[in-house]
Design an enzyme around this catalytic site. Structure first.
Site, PDB file in Angstrom:
ATOM      1  CG  ASP A 137      -2.178  -0.919   1.107  1.00 14.31           C
ATOM      2  OD1 ASP A 137      -2.240  -1.591   0.075  1.00 14.31           O
ATOM      3  OD2 ASP A 137      -2.858  -0.820   2.037  1.00 14.31           O
ATOM      4  CG  ASP A 174      -9.008  -6.259   6.174  1.00 18.93           C
ATOM      5  OD1 ASP A 174      -7.831  -6.958   5.841  1.00 18.93           O
ATOM      6  OD2 ASP A 174     -10.073  -6.573   5.624  1.00 18.93           O
TER       7      ASP A 174
HETATM    8  C1  BGC Z   1      -1.890  -5.184  10.047  1.00 18.78           C
HETATM    9  C2  BGC Z   1      -0.533  -5.698  10.563  1.00 18.78           C
HETATM   10  C3  BGC Z   1      -0.873  -7.257  10.564  1.00 18.78           C
HETATM   11  C4  BGC Z   1      -1.223  -7.598   9.086  1.00 18.78           C
HETATM   12  C5  BGC Z   1      -1.679  -9.332   8.841  1.00 18.78           C
HETATM   13  C6  BGC Z   1      -2.218  -5.371   8.723  1.00 18.78           C
HETATM   14  O1  BGC Z   1      -3.302  -4.698   8.360  1.00 18.78           O
HETATM   15  O2  BGC Z   1      -1.600  -3.722  10.229  1.00 18.78           O
HETATM   16  O3  BGC Z   1      -0.580  -5.503  11.965  1.00 18.78           O
HETATM   17  O4  BGC Z   1       0.151  -8.088  10.759  1.00 18.78           O
HETATM   18  O5  BGC Z   1      -2.351  -6.925   8.585  1.00 18.78           O
HETATM   19  O6  BGC Z   1      -2.905  -9.357   9.364  1.00 18.78           O
END
Ligand code: BGC
Length: 586
Positions: free
Chosen positions: A300, A524
């Site tokens: 992103d 998310d």
């Molecule tokens: C989060 C991370 C996480 C990843 C996988 C991201 O959106 O910010 O902390 O490790 O997702 O779930």
């Protein structure tokens, strides 16, 4: 070419040494680690010499790249089509199911160090005849050399003992997923099993390094293991490859709040010294040299600098800051250069997804910006194995019931509200096109794309079973599309989504793998504020009552309610993903 690559390799080693000195991070012997990388032990060149539609003749050359001779050599591969290899010459060819085993003839049973053997056979097939990709020589995965009819001009095999014939730029295989057994993260696996997902709990998922402390002791939610623990466990499992995500840029997640991180917009030096350098120190340990480390770089980040800046309605202050200070570009460049110095690391740069970058004014500028990042901070395109699409997103892999070329009463589907002039309707077509655009922008022609299929399945009762009637363009597209989101800009905990294609190597031309990069079940983002020390905030896009903004066409968020912080376990979503899996869970 090879001379250049050798000096490039030395330069990269010097770079690690310099950064290590600055950080004071490497212990005695640490600086040697960057150079002690094993070359792949073998190369296989599989050529179809003649193909008459229902049968073919193949010629295969296997080379032993190891420094010692190999007796009783044996080559194995799996066909992905329905090919049947018949009897061969210069070796014994046998097939069971899709698995082919070729054993050496008694008169040529030893492959000397650097030596080659050639054999051939006739085969039959129906449908297509794709060349196999994952070859093993006496159990060890080999480089594949099938696209390259000869050794590259200018390659001097003598100047670099680890050099891969036919690929003087580096000692890497073309596709690190091909034929590889992938690491299964025990933390995620346990959680999935305990949460009703035993049927999929043995799937490989990526390990996220989402903060400095994750290097030592695990990331958000139920993840408990540090990077070294994961790599050691990967060796224990006998895995050939592990997938990780480096995700901790300064000013992270500039267009949203859900995954803002621990580093402020200006903390680029901290990112380099306390995040990337320590990761490099671990992955450079020679004990991991035979493990392919697939590194998804900073999701992103760069796409936000194209779409969410300047005078666009979608612009945010944070993204403008990150564009102006250059720290996303520098951070990505530094990560590519520092981790890319190890020949067993395969860097993949994030390319968002079709519903983000599939418009002309986003597509080409993104490829160019990625190239800029890949040639900054000491990085070169040789540090880039490819790109990752749809990471943590929900875009359908394939829309089976309409394509971008369809029209209704003379009106193109591009004019529908859903497609809205995008050039792509799904991730596969987007990923394949982006690959070509990236090559045009200056990336290597052998780059491949990973598509994250962890949550883009769109099965369940709402999945259309065929194309809708062509009454109006909107009715046709809305009735035909399997992606049931309200808008392709929606990204948070989407209601109705299911697990997508199970992880698979080399599923389509240009695609290195379908992979589960976002671990299914991990949120998310939070629907409401939850106090935390991770820098994360509630994001309206994760609130089911939110009515939207310019980035999702001012549409409802489509999110499930009651979501925990990003990265934390979200049981209700996990159950929904299992229910709506496509292909369904058998
Ligand atoms: C989060 C991370 C996480 C990843 C996988 C991201 O959106 O910010 O902390 O490790 O997702 O779930």
């Amino acid at each position: 070419m090879t001379g250049t690559s050798t000096s490039a390799r030395k330069r990269r080693t010097a770079l690690l040494a310099a950064s290590a000195l600055l950080a004071g991070a490497l212990g005695a012997g640490g600086m040697m680690q960057g150079t002690a990388v094993a070359a792949p032990a073998c190369t296989v060149d599989y050529k179809v010499m003649n193909d008459w539609g229902s049968g073919f003749t193949a010629s295969v050359t296997v080379t032993n790249n190891a420094t010692s001779a190999l007796s009783n050599w044996k080559v194995e591969w799996d066909y992905t089509g329905n090919q049947k290899a018949g009897s061969g010459w210069n070796a014994t060819v046998a097939q069971s199911g899709a698995h082919v085993t070729v054993t050496a003839p008694s008169w040529n049973s030893t492959l000397s160090a650097g030596g080659s053997a050639n054999f051939g056979f006739n085969g039959t097939y129906s449908g297509s005849n794709p060349a196999p990709t994952g070859f093993k020589l006496n159990g060890t995965l080999c480089n594949v050399d099938s696209q390259d009819p000869g050794d590259d001009p200018g390659d001097d095999p003598g100047d670099d003992p680890g050099d891969n014939p036919g690929d003087p730029g580096r000692d890497r295989v073309d596709n690190p997923y091909a034929g590889a057994k992938l690491y299964v993260n025990p933390d995620w696996s346990r959680k999935a099993r305990e949460s009703g997902g035993a049927a999929i709990a043995n799937q490989p998922t990526a390990v996220w390094l989402d903060r400095i402390s994750a290097i030592e002791s695990g990331s958000a939610g139920s993840n408990t293991m540090g990077l070294r623990d994961h790599l050691d466990e990967a060796l224990e499992q006998g895995a050939d490859a592990i997938q990780m995500v480096t995700y901790n840029l300064p000013g992270r997640d500039c267009a949203a709040l859900a995954s803002q991180g621990e580093l402020g917009p200006t903390e680029i030096d901290k990112y380099k010294r306390e995040f990337i350098d320590p990761i490099a120190e671990i992955v450079g340990d020679p004990k991991y040299a035979d493990l392919r480390i697939i590194n998804i770089v900073e999701i992103d980040s760069l796409p936000n600098l194209v779409t969410n800046v300047g005078s666009r309605a979608t612009a945010t202050e944070n993204c403008n800051t990150m564009l102006a200070n250059g720290n996303y570009v520098k951070g990505v460049g530094y990560a590519l250069a520092t981790l890319g110095q190890f020949d067993n690391v395969y860097n993949y740069i994030d390319i968002g997804h079709h519903g983000w970058l599939g418009w002309d004014d986003n597509f080409t500028p993104t490829a160019q910006l990625l190239h800029k990042a890949a040639t900054s901070e000491g990085a070169t395109v040789d540090d880039v194995a490819g790109f990752a699409a749809n990471v943590a997103n929900y875009g359908a892999l394939k829309e089976p019931y309409f394509t971008i070329n369809d029209s209704v009463n003379g009106t193109s589907v591009r004019q529908s509200k859903w497609v809205d002039w995008n050039r792509y309707v799904d991730e596969l077509s987007y990923a394949q096109a982006f690959r070509q655009e990236a090559v045009k922008a200056g990336f290597r022609s052998d780059v491949g794309v990973i598509i994250d299929t962890s949550r883009n399945g769109w099965g369940g009762s709402k999945r259309p079973t065929g194309p809708a009637a062509k009454t109006t363009v909107d009715a046709f597209v809305d009735g035909s599309r399997v992606d049931r989101r309200v808008h392709t800009g929606n990204w948070c905990n989407q209601a109705g989504a299911g697990l997508g294609e199970r992880p698979k190597a080399a599923p389509e031309p240009g695609i290195d793998a379908y992979a589960w990069i976002k671990p299914p079940g991990e949120s998310d983002g939070a629907s409401e504020d939850i106090p935390n020390d991770e820098g994360k905030k509630a994001d309206e896009m994760c609130n089911p009552d939110y009515k939207g903004n310019a980035r999702n066409g001012n549409s409802p968020s489509g999110a499930l309610g009651g979501a925990p912080l990003s990265g934390h376990w979200f049981q209700a979503q996990f159950e929904e993903l299992l229910r709506n899996a496509y292909p369904p869970i058998s």
